[in-house]
Design an enzyme around this catalytic site. Sequence first.
Site, PDB file in Angstrom:
ATOM      1  CD  GLN A  80      -3.049  -0.855   0.134  1.00  0.00           C
ATOM      2  OE1 GLN A  80      -3.254   0.260  -0.356  1.00  0.00           O
ATOM      3  NE2 GLN A  80      -3.720  -1.924  -0.253  1.00  0.00           N
TER       4      GLN A  80
ATOM      5  CB  SER B 243       1.062  -5.218  -5.397  1.00  0.00           C
ATOM      6  OG  SER B 243       0.048  -5.652  -6.284  1.00  0.00           O
TER       7      SER B 243
ATOM      8  CB  THR C 133       7.825 -18.562 -18.965  1.00  0.00           C
ATOM      9  OG1 THR C 133       8.455 -19.774 -19.382  1.00  0.00           O
ATOM     10  CG2 THR C 133       8.016 -17.496 -20.024  1.00  0.00           C
TER      11      THR C 133
ATOM     12  CB  CYS D 263      -8.272 -10.089   0.947  1.00  0.00           C
ATOM     13  SG  CYS D 263      -7.041  -9.431  -0.205  1.00  0.00           S
TER      14      CYS D 263
END
Length: 387
Positions: free
Chosen positions: A177, A197, A235, A326
């Site tokens: 955050q 993120s 990958t 979440c």
Amino acid sequence: MQIYLDYSATTPPRPEVIAAMQDVLTQQWGNPSSLHEWGQRAATAVEQARMQVAGLIHAPAESIIFTSGGTEANNLAIMGVARAYRKPQHMIISSVEHSAVAEPVGLLEQWGWEVTQLPVDTYGRVNPRDLEDALQPNTVLVSIIYGQSEVGTLQPIHTLGHIAHQKGVLFHTDAVQVAGRLAINVKELPVDLLSMSSHKIYGPQGAGALYIRRGVELVPMMLGGGQELQLRSGTQAVPMIAGFGVAAELASAEMATETHRLMGLRDRLFDQLSDTPNLIPTGSRLHRLPHHVSFAIIGDGKTVTGKTLVRQLNLAGIGISSGSACHSGKLSPSPILKAMGYSDAVALGSIRLTLGRDTTEADADWTAMVLKQVLARLMPELACARC
């Protein structure tokens, strides 16, 4: 009128990010591990993004490991440290961690690890003295969230990290955050591991990164081709990573101006709702994420919950959340608010309004007005009792 105020859950990819991803999908779509020209074009895109993400936190490019998101970065940090030990050791976290930290640490506890959860005050802040008291000879990792996603409180990471380092203990912080919203310089910040993120900073979903200070050794969770310095096989998702890089570069360039603007909007929204009888602010106003506004609802925890307000504001074209996204499918008291000392009834009634690039003063003003009207309609007895 459509007003999105859930930027802590996710952010819309910027046009520059989408353009970069489209370019990769059409021009740099090769496998980065291949030695031919197609592969090397893809590898160049990955390494450019690595430098861009590293630049966001003033880190060496080689210290950035790309992951699928903040959750994987947190898991790699925690389990990567734990797997280096044959016997269970001791680990310290706070009582207000995101589930991406709390859950893997809980699993370690089931495997015999000793875990200490540091208490927090009513604002959600850890007392550094509690960390000093909790450290043991067999403590191998301290993991403290930088900015709490549900109540917006910032932890004293500089102080906490120094305390851990004085005892030779590794320090990890979930900065999902914070990165891109507040300046981070890992040359000065005493952290060994730091999670980020992409989709929190207007990049694509599906990309994240873990910063690993030089000399810190982790045992990988995923085995295979040995990509990402043998730490994250598979990958690389080149389009997502390239988009993450562009988002990080833009966030770095615009942070000073945008952070100041968001703080003004945040405080404006807090002030406009301060006289609302049914709401009490949660988290610290002083040590707070720049874009984050949160409240608990005064009531019985049944008549009006946070999810009730989310649905009502959604009908009015306003997107907010109840606690962490979440946990949005679970009707149970917020463990974060419980850790901060709130009752079950209050912990069922929390809301979060998080601001972003497209948020205006008019958006904040309109949202405050609508929220007051909704509360007055749903809880007239409380509103009248305080008139």
